[in-house]
Design a protein around this motif. Sequence first.
Motif, short mmCIF file in Angstrom:
data_model
loop_
_atom_site.label_atom_id
_atom_site.label_comp_id
_atom_site.label_asym_id
_atom_site.label_seq_id
_atom_site.Cartn_x
_atom_site.Cartn_y
_atom_site.Cartn_z
N ARG A 195 21.30 -21.58 54.01
CA ARG A 195 20.34 -22.60 53.60
C ARG A 195 20.74 -23.97 54.15
O ARG A 195 19.91 -24.69 54.73
CB ARG A 195 20.23 -22.67 52.08
CG ARG A 195 19.31 -23.79 51.58
CD ARG A 195 19.15 -23.77 50.07
NE ARG A 195 18.40 -24.93 49.60
CZ ARG A 195 17.07 -25.03 49.60
NH1 ARG A 195 16.34 -24.03 50.06
NH2 ARG A 195 16.47 -26.10 49.15
N ARG A 199 18.42 -25.95 57.07
CA ARG A 199 17.79 -27.25 56.79
C ARG A 199 18.35 -28.34 57.70
O ARG A 199 17.63 -29.26 58.10
CB ARG A 199 17.95 -27.59 55.31
CG ARG A 199 17.17 -26.63 54.42
CD ARG A 199 17.35 -26.92 52.95
NE ARG A 199 16.58 -28.06 52.50
CZ ARG A 199 15.33 -28.01 52.05
NH1 ARG A 199 14.68 -26.85 52.02
NH2 ARG A 199 14.71 -29.10 51.64
N TRP A 202 16.54 -27.81 60.93
CA TRP A 202 15.14 -28.22 60.84
C TRP A 202 14.98 -29.72 60.63
O TRP A 202 13.87 -30.24 60.69
CB TRP A 202 14.44 -27.47 59.70
CG TRP A 202 14.45 -25.98 59.86
CD1 TRP A 202 14.59 -25.27 61.02
CD2 TRP A 202 14.35 -25.01 58.81
NE1 TRP A 202 14.57 -23.92 60.76
CE2 TRP A 202 14.43 -23.72 59.42
CE3 TRP A 202 14.20 -25.09 57.42
CZ2 TRP A 202 14.36 -22.54 58.68
CZ3 TRP A 202 14.13 -23.91 56.68
CH2 TRP A 202 14.21 -22.65 57.31
N VAL A 204 15.55 -31.49 57.79
CA VAL A 204 14.92 -31.83 56.51
C VAL A 204 16.01 -32.14 55.48
O VAL A 204 17.09 -31.55 55.50
CB VAL A 204 14.01 -30.70 55.99
CG1 VAL A 204 12.85 -30.48 56.94
CG2 VAL A 204 14.79 -29.40 55.80
N ASP A 205 15.70 -33.07 54.58
CA ASP A 205 16.66 -33.44 53.55
C ASP A 205 16.37 -32.65 52.27
O ASP A 205 15.44 -31.86 52.20
CB ASP A 205 16.64 -34.94 53.29
CG ASP A 205 15.26 -35.46 52.90
OD1 ASP A 205 14.47 -34.68 52.31
OD2 ASP A 205 14.96 -36.63 53.18
N ASP A 206 17.17 -32.90 51.24
CA ASP A 206 17.05 -32.15 50.00
C ASP A 206 15.75 -32.45 49.26
O ASP A 206 15.31 -31.65 48.43
CB ASP A 206 18.24 -32.46 49.08
CG ASP A 206 19.54 -31.90 49.61
OD1 ASP A 206 19.48 -30.98 50.45
OD2 ASP A 206 20.62 -32.39 49.19
N THR A 208 12.78 -32.85 50.67
CA THR A 208 11.62 -32.27 51.35
C THR A 208 11.40 -30.84 50.87
O THR A 208 12.33 -30.04 50.82
CB THR A 208 11.83 -32.27 52.87
OG1 THR A 208 12.03 -33.62 53.32
CG2 THR A 208 10.63 -31.67 53.59
N VAL A 210 10.08 -27.33 51.66
CA VAL A 210 9.81 -26.54 52.87
C VAL A 210 9.08 -25.26 52.48
O VAL A 210 9.58 -24.46 51.69
CB VAL A 210 11.11 -26.20 53.61
CG1 VAL A 210 10.80 -25.41 54.88
CG2 VAL A 210 11.90 -27.46 53.94
N GLY A 278 16.61 -21.20 53.73
CA GLY A 278 16.33 -22.62 53.92
C GLY A 278 14.98 -23.06 53.37
O GLY A 278 14.72 -24.26 53.22
N ASP A 280 11.95 -23.50 50.53
CA ASP A 280 11.81 -23.71 49.10
C ASP A 280 10.72 -22.82 48.51
O ASP A 280 10.77 -22.46 47.33
CB ASP A 280 11.46 -25.17 48.81
CG ASP A 280 12.59 -26.11 49.20
OD1 ASP A 280 13.67 -26.02 48.59
OD2 ASP A 280 12.39 -26.91 50.14
#
Length: 379
Positions: A195, A199, A202, A204-206, A208, A210, A278, A280
């Motif tokens: 994960r 991320r 990609w 992306v932060d926590d 965001t 996904v 990764g 959500d």
Amino acid sequence: MKVALVSSGSGSRGGGELYLRVLAQGLMALGYDVLVLIPDHPRMDEFATQMGAIPTRRFAFCTTYDRPTRALGAWADLRQRRRLTGLFATLDVDVLHINQQVAEDALDLVLAAAASGKPWLSTIHVGHAARDLGARLGGLRDRVTAHVLGRLRGHHIAVSTATCQQLTARLGPVTLHPVPNGVAVPDPDALTRARAQARADWGVDDDTIVLGTVGRIAAQKAPLALVDHTAATGQTGVQLVWIGDGDLRDSLTARAAKASLPLHVDGWRDDAALRLAGLDIFVLPSLFEGLPLALLEAMHAGLPIAASRADGIAEALTHPVTGLMCDSDDDWRDALQRLITDQALRLRLGAAARAAAEDRFSAAAMARATADLYAQVQR
């Protein structure tokens, strides 16, 4: 016991073929000697490489997918059937197990297995008729399929109850055994590491959220629906990810750009079962399925899931306990909006999905059930 698992050569990336790798590993863990036969078509080269330590053998084979008339051409090719019969007859195995993506797939392999004198069975992943899927000459292809399989009166594994019911209605006097697909149970620490890596890759932060899926970017998977249903929520701060590739990649990219939704196409990955950690939210808007391995992998990863009710998907998920099932555009909008905005719901659904997968959809359980059928066909 020695078993030959025979690929129909549909491609290196579809779950219906990857099923053979999972099954081979499960059978070998039970002490079976396994040989995987793989057509020598170049599109199967990657699949052969993925087998790793599993014994394999390539064989010359014009697949159903390389014939303009599909099942009709395979059925009529007597020369290939005789050659395949000779191949199967000389194998030092106790059971032949043919892997069919749909009922019309690999009729020549099935006929050759029956003519070889060895005990045999097949797995059929998708139960829909060619005519129902809008295929050219679909009605005639369906009649030939029903004639061949009905005359052989063989044993066939159906990967879901829905597939079993569809085939029963079409094929008549065949023996069908529902054996749900299974996948390897992932290591929790490996999921955590995957994960974080995904991320980071990609960007992306926590914060965001996904949303994404795994599979071919093809009409069956309804890729544009992923964009449309996400856009309908009106939520910002989201990222779309598609792990896989396919013919509709450009259309998917264009639709996401038009909707002003960030999209990352991750391409094909051997670690997809871990890579999806990764995400959500796992989204599966497929139009038809058997029992998709990607769905089972998402469940094992503890992801909250929004999905269509297509075929075996509706058997794997219990709405609204282990996932949210969607029948209409409004259902999709509401389900995704709830999942995007409600972390507690995501955690609750993900935990329930993981528990259900561990109970029902492991590779070990699939291998044990399949091994029991090998004993039946040998009697």
